[in-house]
Design an enzyme around this catalytic site. Structure first.
Site, PDB file in Angstrom:
ATOM      1  N   LYS A  73      36.915   9.683  63.910  1.00 37.08           N
ATOM      2  CA  LYS A  73      35.464   9.850  64.047  1.00 37.08           C
ATOM      3  C   LYS A  73      35.095  11.169  64.712  1.00 37.08           C
ATOM      4  CE  LYS A  73      35.229   5.642  62.473  1.00 37.08           C
ATOM      5  NZ  LYS A  73      35.031   5.419  61.026  1.00 37.08           N
ATOM      6  N   ASP A 124      56.524  15.114  73.905  1.00 31.95           N
ATOM      7  CA  ASP A 124      57.790  15.831  73.715  1.00 31.95           C
ATOM      8  C   ASP A 124      57.701  16.902  72.637  1.00 31.95           C
ATOM      9  OD1 ASP A 124      58.166  14.417  71.159  1.00 31.95           O
ATOM     10  OD2 ASP A 124      58.831  12.703  72.360  1.00 31.95           O
ATOM     11  N   TYR A 156      24.342  32.657  69.336  1.00 32.06           N
ATOM     12  CA  TYR A 156      24.791  33.160  70.639  1.00 32.06           C
ATOM     13  C   TYR A 156      24.455  34.634  70.846  1.00 32.06           C
ATOM     14  CZ  TYR A 156      27.444  28.803  70.340  1.00 32.06           C
ATOM     15  OH  TYR A 156      27.803  27.478  70.193  1.00 32.06           O
ATOM     16  N   ASP A 195      52.728  33.226  55.777  1.00 34.39           N
ATOM     17  CA  ASP A 195      53.417  34.405  56.300  1.00 34.39           C
ATOM     18  C   ASP A 195      54.246  34.103  57.542  1.00 34.39           C
ATOM     19  OD1 ASP A 195      50.553  34.231  57.281  1.00 34.39           O
ATOM     20  OD2 ASP A 195      51.393  35.602  58.758  1.00 34.39           O
ATOM     21  N   GLU A 246      51.119  25.354  58.987  1.00 32.15           N
ATOM     22  CA  GLU A 246      50.626  26.501  58.217  1.00 32.15           C
ATOM     23  C   GLU A 246      50.358  26.100  56.770  1.00 32.15           C
ATOM     24  OE1 GLU A 246      51.882  31.100  58.228  1.00 32.15           O
ATOM     25  OE2 GLU A 246      53.485  29.783  57.530  1.00 32.15           O
ATOM     26  N   GLY A 295      48.465  33.822  65.559  1.00 31.41           N
ATOM     27  CA  GLY A 295      49.467  33.418  66.540  1.00 31.41           C
ATOM     28  C   GLY A 295      49.016  33.383  67.980  1.00 31.41           C
ATOM     29  N   SER A 306      36.616  36.114  61.273  1.00 31.39           N
ATOM     30  CA  SER A 306      36.009  35.337  60.189  1.00 31.39           C
ATOM     31  C   SER A 306      35.059  34.276  60.715  1.00 31.39           C
ATOM     32  CB  SER A 306      37.097  34.663  59.337  1.00 31.39           C
ATOM     33  OG  SER A 306      37.832  33.744  60.123  1.00 31.39           O
ATOM     34  N   LYS A 326      38.768  28.896  70.558  1.00 34.86           N
ATOM     35  CA  LYS A 326      38.646  30.346  70.753  1.00 34.86           C
ATOM     36  C   LYS A 326      37.840  30.724  71.999  1.00 34.86           C
ATOM     37  CE  LYS A 326      40.480  32.149  66.822  1.00 34.86           C
ATOM     38  NZ  LYS A 326      41.454  33.251  66.757  1.00 34.86           N
ATOM     39  N   LYS A 380      33.171  24.449  73.832  1.00 35.68           N
ATOM     40  CA  LYS A 380      31.979  25.277  73.628  1.00 35.68           C
ATOM     41  C   LYS A 380      32.228  26.238  72.468  1.00 35.68           C
ATOM     42  CE  LYS A 380      30.225  25.139  78.363  1.00 35.68           C
ATOM     43  NZ  LYS A 380      29.889  25.944  79.569  1.00 35.68           N
TER      44      LYS A 380
END
Length: 334
Positions: free
Chosen positions: A282, A182, A125, A220, A214, A191, A88, A63, A58
């Site tokens: 896809k 594994d 939203y 960084d 990264e 992070g 962002s 996030k 969703k």
């Protein structure tokens, strides 16, 4: 398999129990995202790959898990004043959606150079947007002003134990869906995602490898690992707009102790991996979300003897919020 008893809440602020509590809390609201496989990509990588498709979550990204856990952890007095964050895009949309589900206000500070598709998600939203300059200082000062004016509770995009616990539920699901894994490769920015995944996965299987992916232009985390302390870059330059943040005080200890290595890749490798996600898997994935595939296909992974036993690799496709306007225009010949 013996659990890792060295991962404690006292040490990291989050442990397997807080992640399992988050799983129960957010279960009524999230999607349990599928795991895709591809024989073609297995052949290209010379491994068996398992793609955890958080692009189907969703809000279009992982996030929502952390945001949902944070929102539904608030008591009534806190919730009534609303929540505020700076982001962002993906965290902003996720928080707005979770707040909408609880019927509370979400005040969102977005840098004025954020992709339009991510801004539109926040509007969809019903998040209340305030624009800032595209610097961390401007984002944070604007957020502080809103907190003072409204009393809203700050939900940081990644440096928050509720967020980290929520993101860790990805690893609980993934290792249930594909227990033979594994190694897990995870995009890294602030992070929060990789901290949750590492804490959960290494609590369940202490020998599992956790690798960060990264962009070279925002490296960084790699520099921080090498230096043994947080390194902040004066500027970043990468197509992966969701991977430009710096590690936080809560995420850095986890990255320092539990992330086995950071694999850095060039933007062109990220673009090629994104194309493969479209053409082979896809699925619609943003560049930040495709970086795990770029990492596993990179020379630095393929030719490193340290990863020769990484034969069953989980890859978190972290999001799919991409502005497709240029694509549609090219298809339609406009």
């Amino acid at each position: 398999m013996e659990p890792n008893n060295e991962i404690t809440k006292e040490k990291y602020g989050v442990d397997i129990s807080s992640i399992r509590e988050a799983q129960v809390r957010i279960d009524p609201y999230i999607h349990k995202t599928p795991v895709f496989t591809s024989g073609s990509l297995n052949d290209m990588s010379r491994r068996k790959l398992f793609f955890k498709c958080e692009c189907f979550q969703k809000g279009g990204a992982f996030k929502f898990r952390g945001a949902c856990n944070a929102i539904f952890s608030l008591n009534k007095d806190q919730a009534d004043k609303g929540v505020v964050t700076h982001s962002s895009g993906n965290h902003a949309a996720a928080l707005a959606l979770a707040a909408d589900l609880r019927d509370i206000p979400a005040y969102v500070v977005i840098p004025n150079n954020a992709p339009n598709c991510k801004i539109q998600n926040v509007i969809r939203y019903r998040g209340q947007i305030t624009y800032s300059q595209p610097t961390l200082q401007s984002r944070e000062s604007t957020t502080t002003k809103i907190m003072q004016e409204t009393g809203a509770v700050l939900i940081h995009p990644y440096n928050d134990v509720r967020i980290i616990s929520g993101q860790g539920t990805i690893a609980l699901e993934l290792l249930e869906q594909a227990p033979e894994i594994d190694t897990i490769i995870v995009p890294i920015s602030g992070g929060g995602l990789i901290s949750g995944v590492a804490l959960a996965a290494k609590s369940i299987n202490p020998s599992i490898r956790i690798l960060a992916a990264e962009p070279r232009g925002a490296n960084d985390a790699a520099l921080s690992k090498a230096a043994g302390e947080i390194v902040k870059l004066p500027e970043t330059n990468t197509i992966a707009d969701g991977l430009r943040a710096s590690l936080g005080s809560l995420t850095w200890p986890v990255v320092r102790d539990l992330v086995d290595a950071v694999i850095t890749v060039e933007d062109q490798e990220i673009v090629e991996a994104t194309k493969l996600c479209y053409e082979v898997l896809k699925v619609v994935v943003e560049p930040s979300g495709a970086i795990g595939l770029a990492a596993v296909l990179s020379d630095s992974f393929q030719n490193n003897p340290a990863w020769k036993d990484s034969n069953h690799v989980g890859i978190v496709l972290s999001g799919g919020n991409l502005d497709l306007g240029v694509l549609w225009d090219s298809i339609c010949g406009l």
